[in-house]
Write a protein that holds these residues in place. Structure first.
Motif, short mmCIF file in Angstrom:
data_model
loop_
_atom_site.label_atom_id
_atom_site.label_comp_id
_atom_site.label_asym_id
_atom_site.label_seq_id
_atom_site.Cartn_x
_atom_site.Cartn_y
_atom_site.Cartn_z
N GLU A 43 16.27 4.47 -1.66
CA GLU A 43 15.77 5.63 -0.93
C GLU A 43 15.42 6.76 -1.90
N GLY A 44 14.27 7.37 -1.70
CA GLY A 44 13.84 8.47 -2.55
C GLY A 44 13.05 8.02 -3.76
N TYR A 45 12.86 6.71 -3.91
CA TYR A 45 12.13 6.20 -5.07
C TYR A 45 10.78 5.59 -4.70
N ASP A 46 10.24 5.98 -3.57
CA ASP A 46 8.89 5.53 -3.24
C ASP A 46 7.91 6.45 -3.98
N THR A 49 7.31 10.12 -2.64
CA THR A 49 8.45 11.02 -2.82
C THR A 49 8.58 11.47 -4.27
N LEU A 50 8.33 10.54 -5.21
CA LEU A 50 8.44 10.87 -6.62
C LEU A 50 7.35 11.84 -7.07
N LYS A 52 5.56 13.96 -5.05
CA LYS A 52 5.41 15.15 -4.22
C LYS A 52 5.72 16.46 -4.96
#
Length: 84
Positions: A43-46, A49-50, A52
């Motif tokens: 989670e948070g490593y797509d 997201t990175l 943004k």
């Protein structure tokens, strides 16, 4: 009197001349770890997201740069009229 000196060197040569550490191995390790997390679906490593924070800051930075350049042009324009 103005002096202009042109120096041709690679980024690696400049880094060495300035005495900066070589962090390429550390950078590659960090990229590999992020890639592993992305492949694992953490989670948070797509990618969105990175990226943004950089996209948001990039637009703000560009706006700030444009304001800076506009302010400099205005000051230059005022100075040029006063000198005439």
């Amino acid at each position: 009197m103005n002096f202009k000196i042109d120096v041709e060197m690679t980024p690696e040569e400049l880094r060495r001349a300035l005495g900066l550490p070589d962090v390429s191995a550390l950078q590659q390790d960090m990229i590999d770890k992020v890639r592993e997390q992305m492949e694992a679906g953490a989670e948070g490593y797509d990618p969105l997201t990175l990226l943004k924070p950089y996209l948001n800051n990039g637009l703000g930075s560009m706006e700030a740069f444009q304001k800076l350049m506009f302010g400099m042009m205005n000051q230059y324009g005022k100075g040029g009229r006063d000198a005439d």
